[in-house]
Design a protein around this motif. Structure first.
Motif, short mmCIF file in Angstrom:
data_model
loop_
_atom_site.label_atom_id
_atom_site.label_comp_id
_atom_site.label_asym_id
_atom_site.label_seq_id
_atom_site.Cartn_x
_atom_site.Cartn_y
_atom_site.Cartn_z
N THR A 167 6.87 -5.90 11.82
CA THR A 167 7.24 -4.50 11.77
C THR A 167 7.19 -3.91 10.38
OG1 THR A 167 9.54 -5.11 11.53
CG2 THR A 167 8.75 -4.74 13.78
N HIS A 168 6.99 -4.71 9.35
CA HIS A 168 7.01 -4.20 7.98
C HIS A 168 5.89 -4.85 7.19
CE1 HIS A 168 8.51 -2.87 4.13
NE2 HIS A 168 9.47 -2.22 4.73
N PRO A 169 4.65 -4.26 7.22
CA PRO A 169 3.51 -4.93 6.60
C PRO A 169 3.39 -4.79 5.09
CG PRO A 169 2.81 -2.88 7.57
CD PRO A 169 4.29 -3.04 7.90
N GLU A 170 4.30 -4.09 4.42
CA GLU A 170 4.14 -3.87 2.99
C GLU A 170 4.29 -5.11 2.12
OE1 GLU A 170 6.03 -1.87 4.86
OE2 GLU A 170 5.47 0.19 4.50
N PRO A 171 5.09 -6.14 2.47
CA PRO A 171 5.23 -7.27 1.54
C PRO A 171 3.91 -7.88 1.06
CG PRO A 171 6.94 -7.38 3.17
CD PRO A 171 6.01 -6.25 3.58
N PRO A 172 2.87 -8.03 1.88
CA PRO A 172 1.61 -8.56 1.33
C PRO A 172 1.05 -7.67 0.22
CG PRO A 172 1.56 -8.70 3.71
CD PRO A 172 2.78 -7.90 3.35
N PHE A 173 1.26 -6.37 0.33
CA PHE A 173 0.80 -5.43 -0.69
C PHE A 173 1.48 -5.74 -2.02
CE2 PHE A 173 1.37 -1.28 -2.86
CZ PHE A 173 0.04 -0.94 -3.04
N TRP A 174 2.82 -5.86 -2.01
CA TRP A 174 3.58 -6.11 -3.23
C TRP A 174 3.31 -7.52 -3.77
CZ3 TRP A 174 4.92 -2.06 -5.60
CH2 TRP A 174 5.31 -0.92 -4.90
N HIS A 175 3.21 -8.49 -2.89
CA HIS A 175 2.92 -9.86 -3.32
C HIS A 175 1.57 -9.92 -4.03
CE1 HIS A 175 3.12 -14.21 -3.31
NE2 HIS A 175 1.89 -14.23 -2.85
N ALA A 176 0.56 -9.25 -3.46
CA ALA A 176 -0.77 -9.23 -4.06
C ALA A 176 -0.73 -8.52 -5.42
CB ALA A 176 -1.76 -8.54 -3.13
N LEU A 177 -0.05 -7.37 -5.51
CA LEU A 177 0.05 -6.66 -6.79
C LEU A 177 0.68 -7.53 -7.86
CD1 LEU A 177 1.21 -3.00 -5.98
CD2 LEU A 177 -0.98 -3.72 -6.91
N ALA A 178 1.77 -8.22 -7.51
CA ALA A 178 2.46 -9.07 -8.46
C ALA A 178 1.58 -10.21 -8.95
CB ALA A 178 3.74 -9.62 -7.84
N ASN A 179 0.60 -10.59 -8.12
CA ASN A 179 -0.31 -11.68 -8.47
C ASN A 179 -1.65 -11.18 -9.00
OD1 ASN A 179 1.15 -14.20 -7.88
ND2 ASN A 179 1.36 -13.23 -5.88
N GLY A 180 -1.73 -9.88 -9.31
CA GLY A 180 -2.93 -9.34 -9.95
C GLY A 180 -4.06 -8.95 -9.02
N THR A 181 -3.77 -8.77 -7.74
CA THR A 181 -4.80 -8.38 -6.76
C THR A 181 -4.35 -7.14 -6.02
OG1 THR A 181 -5.32 -10.72 -6.44
CG2 THR A 181 -6.17 -9.19 -4.81
N PHE A 182 -5.27 -6.21 -5.81
CA PHE A 182 -4.98 -5.00 -5.04
C PHE A 182 -5.50 -5.22 -3.62
CE2 PHE A 182 -5.55 -0.58 -3.67
CZ PHE A 182 -4.34 -0.04 -4.06
N MET A 183 -4.59 -5.32 -2.66
CA MET A 183 -4.98 -5.59 -1.27
C MET A 183 -4.48 -4.47 -0.36
SD MET A 183 -4.43 -9.69 -0.92
CE MET A 183 -5.33 -9.80 0.64
N LEU A 184 -5.30 -4.17 0.64
CA LEU A 184 -4.94 -3.19 1.67
C LEU A 184 -5.34 -3.76 3.03
CD1 LEU A 184 -6.41 0.07 0.09
CD2 LEU A 184 -3.99 -0.52 0.27
N PRO A 185 -4.72 -3.26 4.10
CA PRO A 185 -5.18 -3.64 5.43
C PRO A 185 -6.54 -2.97 5.70
CG PRO A 185 -3.04 -2.52 5.55
CD PRO A 185 -3.53 -2.42 4.15
N GLN A 186 -7.41 -3.71 6.36
CA GLN A 186 -8.72 -3.18 6.74
C GLN A 186 -8.91 -3.47 8.23
OE1 GLN A 186 -12.29 -5.02 5.10
NE2 GLN A 186 -13.18 -2.99 4.79
#
Length: 130
Positions: A7-26
């Motif tokens: 129900t809350h898909p944002e954590p992968p976004f923040w985890h990726a940013l913190a690790n130097g990667t910009f990720m979005l759902p596709q």
């Protein structure tokens, strides 16, 4: 590639940013990039989304400078809140690391990587070359 679920898909976004990667759902069906909070594709309606590395740049669509300090005689820091049209397609509400008054719509910006939420809990972007 990580599937979007729950129900809350944002954590992968923040985890990726913190690790130097910009990720979005596709979208797995039509390949349309989605906002980090998407649960289904805005183009075809598919619920099959996967997190993938995406372009981290975009163009300022609109902005608002907000003074944080409560006293007008001492205006204090200014947070620049920005709506960015990402190069990947979706719009994203962000914060900017810029000198207040030196940003305008149409400016090309990119995510600060590695990154963390800014003071207002938003991803941080900058108009400076990395």
């Amino acid at each position: 590639m990580t599937s979007v679920s729950g129900t809350h898909p944002e954590p992968p976004f923040w985890h990726a940013l913190a690790n130097g990667t910009f990720m979005l759902p596709q979208c797995d069906q039509c390949q349309t990039w989605q906002n980090p909070s998407a649960h289904r594709c805005t183009a075809c309606g598919s619920e099959s989304l996967s997190w993938r590395e995406a372009p981290s740049g975009g163009t300022v669509f609109n902005l608002m400078e907000r003074h944080i300090a409560p006293y007008p005689r001492n205006p204090g820091p200014t947070a620049v809140i920005v709506v960015v049209d990402l190069d990947a397609g979706p719009r994203l509400l962000t914060e900017m690391q810029v000198i207040p008054g030196h940003l305008e719509p149409g400016t090309h910006v990119h995510a600060v990587l590695p990154g963390a939420p800014g003071p207002n809990g938003l991803p941080v972007f900058t108009d400076q070359a990395s």
